[in-house]
Each structure stands twice: as C-alpha cells, then as structure tokens.
Design an enzyme around this catalytic site. Sequence first.
Site, short mmCIF file in Angstrom:
data_model
loop_
_atom_site.label_atom_id
_atom_site.label_comp_id
_atom_site.label_asym_id
_atom_site.label_seq_id
_atom_site.Cartn_x
_atom_site.Cartn_y
_atom_site.Cartn_z
N HIS A 69 -19.85 -5.39 -13.77
CA HIS A 69 -19.94 -5.16 -12.33
C HIS A 69 -20.43 -3.75 -12.02
O HIS A 69 -19.85 -3.03 -11.22
CB HIS A 69 -18.58 -5.45 -11.68
CG HIS A 69 -18.56 -5.25 -10.20
ND1 HIS A 69 -19.35 -5.97 -9.34
CD2 HIS A 69 -17.87 -4.39 -9.42
CE1 HIS A 69 -19.13 -5.57 -8.10
NE2 HIS A 69 -18.24 -4.61 -8.11
N ASP B 144 -21.17 -10.00 -6.60
CA ASP B 144 -22.51 -10.07 -7.19
C ASP B 144 -23.10 -11.46 -7.03
O ASP B 144 -24.30 -11.63 -6.80
CB ASP B 144 -22.44 -9.65 -8.67
CG ASP B 144 -21.83 -8.27 -8.83
OD1 ASP B 144 -22.28 -7.35 -8.13
OD2 ASP B 144 -20.90 -8.12 -9.64
N ASP C 227 0.88 -1.18 0.00
CA ASP C 227 0.00 0.00 0.00
C ASP C 227 0.90 1.22 0.00
O ASP C 227 2.12 1.08 0.17
CB ASP C 227 -0.94 0.00 1.23
CG ASP C 227 -2.20 0.84 1.02
OD1 ASP C 227 -2.09 2.05 0.73
OD2 ASP C 227 -3.31 0.28 1.14
N1 APR Z 1 -1.17 1.98 -4.67
C1 APR Z 1 -1.53 1.18 -3.65
N2 APR Z 1 -2.52 1.45 -2.82
C2 APR Z 1 -3.19 2.59 -2.99
C3 APR Z 1 -2.88 3.48 -4.03
C4 APR Z 1 -1.82 3.14 -4.89
N3 APR Z 1 -1.44 3.93 -5.90
N4 APR Z 1 -3.73 4.52 -3.94
C5 APR Z 1 -4.53 4.29 -2.90
N5 APR Z 1 -4.20 3.12 -2.31
C6 APR Z 1 -4.75 2.48 -1.12
C7 APR Z 1 -5.14 3.47 -0.04
O1 APR Z 1 -3.98 3.90 0.67
C8 APR Z 1 -6.07 2.63 0.81
O2 APR Z 1 -5.37 1.92 1.82
O3 APR Z 1 -5.95 1.79 -1.42
C9 APR Z 1 -6.67 1.63 -0.21
C10 APR Z 1 -8.14 1.89 -0.49
O4 APR Z 1 -8.84 1.73 0.68
P1 APR Z 1 -10.18 2.53 0.98
O5 APR Z 1 -9.99 3.97 0.67
O6 APR Z 1 -10.62 2.14 2.35
O7 APR Z 1 -11.20 1.96 -0.14
P2 APR Z 1 -11.96 0.53 -0.17
O8 APR Z 1 -13.28 0.65 0.46
O9 APR Z 1 -11.03 -0.53 0.29
O10 APR Z 1 -12.22 0.38 -1.75
C11 APR Z 1 -11.16 0.28 -2.66
O11 APR Z 1 -12.29 -1.22 -4.16
O12 APR Z 1 -14.50 -1.96 -4.42
C12 APR Z 1 -13.53 -1.06 -4.81
O13 APR Z 1 -14.92 0.78 -5.38
C13 APR Z 1 -13.95 0.34 -4.47
O14 APR Z 1 -12.39 1.20 -5.98
C14 APR Z 1 -12.65 1.03 -4.62
C15 APR Z 1 -11.65 0.03 -4.06
#
Ligand code: APR
Length: 316
Positions: free
Chosen positions: A179, A152, A36
């Site tokens: 989706h 789904d 991450d």
């Molecule tokens: N590389 C790696 N991780 C990243 C990057 C990146 N470039 N940009 C953002 N992230 C990480 C964020 O730091 C965070 O920990 O992705 C994670 C996303 O977590 P949330 O914001 O909690 O989102 P979440 O609910 O997990 O959904 C993520 O999945 O279902 C889909 O629509 C949803 O597109 C969204 C994704």
Amino acid sequence: SQAPKVALLGAAGGIGQPLGLLLKQDPLVAHLALYDVVNTPGVAADLSHIDSNAKVTAHTGPKELFAAVENADVIVIPAGVPRKPGMTRDDLFNTNAGIVRDLAAVIAKASPKALIAIITNPVNSTVPIASEVLKKAGVYDPKRVFGVTTLDVVRSQAFVSELKGLDASKTVVPVVGGHAGITIIPLLSQTKPATKFTDDEIAKLTPRIQDAGTEVVNAKAGAGSATLSMALAGARFANALVRGIKGEKNVQCAYVASDAVKGVEYFSTPVELGPNGVEKILGVGKVSAYEQKLIDASVAELNKNIAKGVAFVKGN
Ligand code: APR
C-alpha cells in the site's frame, strides 16, 4: 454481549469520523465501540442519535482501550498522524509505529481472537508491527491480521470505469502487492467486465493509481491525506470481514501474511474471507508480463518496509 462488535481505534480523526458514520449505518454491526485519545464522547453522542440498530459506546484514553476492544469481532485501526505535502507514507513511520505497537499489545490481551484491519500508514510496515507484537504475546494468527488496501481497489475501479465509460458499481479491478508507491500493483489485465487497455493507457493508469494518495495530499495542501474515500474503503472492508464471520464467504484484496509470492512474507492478493478471517489465499492469478515485472520489482521494497517494522518491535 451483542455480536458482531466492531471496535474503531482512532474514531475521532479525519478517517475515524466518517468511518464511524458508515459503520453505524451498517445493518450487520450490532455494537460499535469508539476509541480515541480525544473527543470520543462527542463523536459517540452524535452517532448515537442516528436511528440504526448498532449500539454505540465511547472509550477515551489508554485506560479505556481494554474495554473498547474486549469481545470485539473486528477491530479497525485508523489511529495515527496523516501525511502532509512532500511526505511519503514511510515518513509517518516513527509516530505511527509506536501507536500501532501499543494498540496491538492491548488487543493481544483483551481480544486475541479479533480480526484486525489496519489502516494506519505505512501499512506495509504497521501490519508486520502488529503481527510481531501478537507473536511476542503468543496469540498471533496470520489469518486474522489485515492491512486495508481496499482504497487502492476503489481508486482503480473509479479511474478505470471513468476512462472506459463502464458502470463503476460493476467494475472490478484487483490490486496486489502493498500500500505505497511502486508496491501498489493494479492488475488491469484482470478487470471485470473484460476490458482491453492500450499500452499507453496502462502506462498512464498504473502510476496514477500508485500515486493517487499524493493527489489528495497535494489537493488538501497541508490539511492531511485521504479521509472520505479511505473511510468508505475501510467500511467496505470491515463489512466484508463481518459478512465472513457470519458465514458469507467473500473475496477481497488485502495485505496479509501469504506465500503467494516467493521471498516476501506479506503481500496483498485476493483472499477468501470466512468465519476465521482468511480462509484461502487466492494469489495473484494470471498476470501480464508488465504486471509480473511490477510484482518482481515490489518484493525488495516490501521486504525493506517489513524488516523496518519487525526491527521496530524487536528493538534493533
Ligand atoms: N490511540 C488512539 N487514537 C489515536 C492515538 C492513539 N495512541 N494517537 C492518535 N490517535 C487519533 C487522533 O487523536 C486522531 O483522532 O487518531 C486520529 C487520527 O486522525 P487524523 O489526524 O485526522 O488522521 P487521519 O487522516 O484520520 O489518518 C489516520 O490513517 O490513512 C492513514 O496515513 C493515515 O496513518 C494515517 C491514519
């Protein structure tokens, strides 16, 4: 190195954390690499205290992405921003398209043979985006890139078993198409065990399944979209990919490059998974007239989503 290695990109997020927990508990996973841009060491330290066999490693920030995905057998991607009330999955496009493009570019170099399971929305577009990046790099294999539509299926099985008083763990409902919204097409006519639905039940269940993500977005009131059920779905799909790699062929619905439906390049149908990813596209099978109408109506919308993803990579 130990196999299978599963890399989880976006491991510190709302989906990433519970998905990491489920993967850490999966007895088939030997190495879980967490990536991450923030908070990875904490999540990894926490998960590493669980007494299951998967080795956990932490990789933080773009410089450590290569090592995270190198030698991975399966790469699961929930990195990105989630929906807020009033947003469609397509509203996420601008941010998430760039994230998936950049991750795919590193995967193309570090781990071109990995099976890639994309959760980041809009999946209808992010799968074509990753595929275009891999094509540009000359390493694209349509059998190895998946959009995860398992949620789904999970939702359909939950709603159908509840309505009909069936054992949820033994209820099977295939979902085809894409989706998002009208592209999500539950094939209620193929429910197992064989189940009869009235026209009224079908007319209520179908839109509920199509809009189920929005039920969660609204209930969370600004805090995001589905995370726990999505994590379960992602872990179930990753486990299916790993079982396939280990030679245990199995069937899952997934959004993949497919000639199952005329005039559209990517379409979710049941597929057989094996050592190299997709072994066989099983197609939509025998569908009702109602389902066929939904399939026909989804093609134009899917093509729009696909073209948007392709144009993003090609810079149009
Ligand atoms: N590389 C790696 N991780 C990243 C990057 C990146 N470039 N940009 C953002 N992230 C990480 C964020 O730091 C965070 O920990 O992705 C994670 C996303 O977590 P949330 O914001 O909690 O989102 P979440 O609910 O997990 O959904 C993520 O999945 O279902 C889909 O629509 C949803 O597109 C969204 C994704």
